[in-house]
Motif scaffolding. Sequence first.
Motif, PDB file in Angstrom:
ATOM      1  N   ARG A 107     -10.731  11.830 -15.641  1.00  0.00           N
ATOM      2  CA  ARG A 107     -11.504  10.641 -17.594  1.00  0.00           C
ATOM      3  C   ARG A 107     -11.484   9.362 -16.944  1.00  0.00           C
ATOM      4  O   ARG A 107     -11.964   8.547 -18.219  1.00  0.00           O
ATOM      5  CB  ARG A 107      -9.355  11.172 -18.239  1.00  0.00           C
ATOM      6  N   ASN A 108     -10.899   9.162 -15.805  1.00  0.00           N
ATOM      7  CA  ASN A 108     -11.388   7.473 -15.408  1.00  0.00           C
ATOM      8  C   ASN A 108     -13.304   7.728 -14.607  1.00  0.00           C
ATOM      9  O   ASN A 108     -13.354   6.275 -14.452  1.00  0.00           O
ATOM     10  CB  ASN A 108     -10.556   7.154 -14.616  1.00  0.00           C
ATOM     11  N   ARG A 109     -13.819   8.710 -14.870  1.00  0.00           N
ATOM     12  CA  ARG A 109     -15.386   9.122 -14.562  1.00  0.00           C
ATOM     13  C   ARG A 109     -15.253   8.956 -13.009  1.00  0.00           C
ATOM     14  O   ARG A 109     -15.814   9.043 -12.256  1.00  0.00           O
ATOM     15  CB  ARG A 109     -15.661   7.542 -15.076  1.00  0.00           C
ATOM     16  N   ASN A 110     -13.968   9.034 -12.435  1.00  0.00           N
ATOM     17  CA  ASN A 110     -14.106   9.111 -11.426  1.00  0.00           C
ATOM     18  C   ASN A 110     -14.159  10.663 -11.134  1.00  0.00           C
ATOM     19  O   ASN A 110     -13.398  11.223 -10.805  1.00  0.00           O
ATOM     20  CB  ASN A 110     -12.867   8.807 -10.162  1.00  0.00           C
ATOM     21  N   VAL A 111     -14.856  10.848  -9.754  1.00  0.00           N
ATOM     22  CA  VAL A 111     -15.427  12.412  -9.335  1.00  0.00           C
ATOM     23  C   VAL A 111     -14.273  12.821  -8.599  1.00  0.00           C
ATOM     24  O   VAL A 111     -14.254  12.363  -7.030  1.00  0.00           O
ATOM     25  CB  VAL A 111     -16.650  12.169  -8.477  1.00  0.00           C
ATOM     26  N   ILE A 112     -13.949  14.184  -8.229  1.00  0.00           N
ATOM     27  CA  ILE A 112     -12.714  14.931  -7.370  1.00  0.00           C
ATOM     28  C   ILE A 112     -13.404  15.540  -6.741  1.00  0.00           C
ATOM     29  O   ILE A 112     -13.911  16.554  -7.585  1.00  0.00           O
ATOM     30  CB  ILE A 112     -11.556  14.836  -7.929  1.00  0.00           C
ATOM     31  N   SER A 113     -13.145  15.840  -5.833  1.00  0.00           N
ATOM     32  CA  SER A 113     -13.502  17.328  -4.916  1.00  0.00           C
ATOM     33  C   SER A 113     -12.811  17.586  -3.730  1.00  0.00           C
ATOM     34  O   SER A 113     -12.812  16.761  -3.373  1.00  0.00           O
ATOM     35  CB  SER A 113     -15.366  17.531  -5.027  1.00  0.00           C
ATOM     36  N   HIS A 114     -12.694  18.948  -3.837  1.00  0.00           N
ATOM     37  CA  HIS A 114     -12.036  19.736  -2.581  1.00  0.00           C
ATOM     38  C   HIS A 114     -12.805  21.026  -2.549  1.00  0.00           C
ATOM     39  O   HIS A 114     -13.577  21.269  -3.021  1.00  0.00           O
ATOM     40  CB  HIS A 114     -10.581  19.772  -2.778  1.00  0.00           C
ATOM     41  N   ALA A 115     -12.681  21.089  -1.080  1.00  0.00           N
ATOM     42  CA  ALA A 115     -13.112  22.082  -0.664  1.00  0.00           C
ATOM     43  C   ALA A 115     -12.063  23.358   0.746  1.00  0.00           C
ATOM     44  O   ALA A 115     -11.246  22.699   0.918  1.00  0.00           O
ATOM     45  CB  ALA A 115     -14.404  22.172   0.355  1.00  0.00           C
ATOM     46  N   ALA A 116     -12.215  24.046   1.129  1.00  0.00           N
ATOM     47  CA  ALA A 116     -11.841  25.406   1.673  1.00  0.00           C
ATOM     48  C   ALA A 116     -12.524  26.692   2.460  1.00  0.00           C
ATOM     49  O   ALA A 116     -13.247  27.221   1.376  1.00  0.00           O
ATOM     50  CB  ALA A 116     -10.329  25.691   1.640  1.00  0.00           C
ATOM     51  N   ILE A 117     -12.020  26.967   3.679  1.00  0.00           N
ATOM     52  CA  ILE A 117     -12.695  27.518   4.535  1.00  0.00           C
ATOM     53  C   ILE A 117     -11.781  28.665   4.613  1.00  0.00           C
ATOM     54  O   ILE A 117     -10.892  27.731   5.284  1.00  0.00           O
ATOM     55  CB  ILE A 117     -13.201  27.030   5.298  1.00  0.00           C
ATOM     56  N   GLY A 118     -12.245  30.104   4.348  1.00  0.00           N
ATOM     57  CA  GLY A 118     -11.331  31.207   4.723  1.00  0.00           C
ATOM     58  C   GLY A 118     -11.521  32.007   6.288  1.00  0.00           C
ATOM     59  O   GLY A 118     -13.216  31.825   6.010  1.00  0.00           O
ATOM     60  N   ASP A 119     -10.526  32.077   6.717  1.00  0.00           N
ATOM     61  CA  ASP A 119     -11.428  32.882   7.888  1.00  0.00           C
ATOM     62  C   ASP A 119     -10.950  34.602   7.745  1.00  0.00           C
ATOM     63  O   ASP A 119      -9.741  34.793   7.533  1.00  0.00           O
ATOM     64  CB  ASP A 119     -10.696  32.502   9.346  1.00  0.00           C
ATOM     65  N   ASN A 120     -11.705  34.998   7.819  1.00  0.00           N
ATOM     66  CA  ASN A 120     -11.639  37.080   6.903  1.00  0.00           C
ATOM     67  C   ASN A 120     -11.379  37.701   8.422  1.00  0.00           C
ATOM     68  O   ASN A 120     -11.007  38.872   8.475  1.00  0.00           O
ATOM     69  CB  ASN A 120     -13.101  37.220   6.821  1.00  0.00           C
ATOM     70  N   THR A 121     -10.886  36.712   9.390  1.00  0.00           N
ATOM     71  CA  THR A 121     -10.132  37.651  10.273  1.00  0.00           C
ATOM     72  C   THR A 121      -8.952  36.950  11.472  1.00  0.00           C
ATOM     73  O   THR A 121      -7.993  38.222  11.464  1.00  0.00           O
ATOM     74  CB  THR A 121     -11.043  37.387  12.028  1.00  0.00           C
ATOM     75  N   ASN A 122      -9.027  35.922  11.419  1.00  0.00           N
ATOM     76  CA  ASN A 122      -8.014  35.258  11.283  1.00  0.00           C
ATOM     77  C   ASN A 122      -6.682  35.593   9.953  1.00  0.00           C
ATOM     78  O   ASN A 122      -5.564  35.017  10.282  1.00  0.00           O
ATOM     79  CB  ASN A 122      -7.521  34.200  12.342  1.00  0.00           C
TER      80      ASN A 122
END
Length: 272
Positions: A227-242
């Motif tokens: 709402r303060n117009r700041n852009v928020i972002s996150h990411a994740a990677i999952g290992d399908n072997t471990n």
Amino acid sequence: MKALTFLLLGYVLHSFAEVLQTFNRCNKFFFDRKVPSGFPSTFHKICQKYGNKYHFATLYDTGNRIPVYSAYIYKKRAAGGRHADWKIEPQLSKQNWPPNMMTMKDLIKNVKTYPPKQIRTNIKLTQAVNNDYRGNYDKGHLNPVCHQCSQAAKNATFTFTNAAPMRCTLNRGEWKSMEFKWKNLKDCNGTKTYIITGTSSTLHTGKLNNRVAVPQYVWSAMCCRARNRNVISHAAIGDNTNCTVTYLTVADCEVQLSHWFNSNISLFQGKC
């Protein structure tokens, strides 16, 4: 005669509406309506339609029979149970087949011009079916049930064009925790949260039933404008072997995707 021509044209345009050349009809599921760039043009664009309503967008790989990614808007979960009827996308096989996702049983009821055996054969050429999943792999939702609100939206996630083989330990463990982490983020402060979740479909560890690629990795990236117009972002990677999950920035996730797809991938067109 002219009226009949327009009627037929309207039918054709409607019938060809779901597997498309662009995401223009469902670009509302992307942050600022900007579609990711850099992915190969050979993949199929699907505006996922259920109950005559668009619920999310999917880029789909018919060769590996798994989605490259699904893009959707997170909705606060409401009451309602899981749905067991897995559906297929008719227009991946025949563009003049029904535009809504549906079960194989319902497709056979709707398409009277083909015998059931031929319908099943045509569907299996382009996408997974129930018999393809076995052993230690779940049908891993990219757009998960827990991120949707209405019963129709939850039901719409149960389509094979939104699922990839994920090890049970990952899907029910750290990846599930990641989905709830996205769900419980406070910094978006009630604004729309846009999520893209996908697979490393060019790097798989084999194929289930010699048909459905098992991705070595799955990934997810989210972006919102607070709402303060700041852009928020996150990411994740999952290992399908471990069966582990690594958290990282969207920029670092894009670097990894660019390596996997041998192309300059941008998930949010530089806005996140």
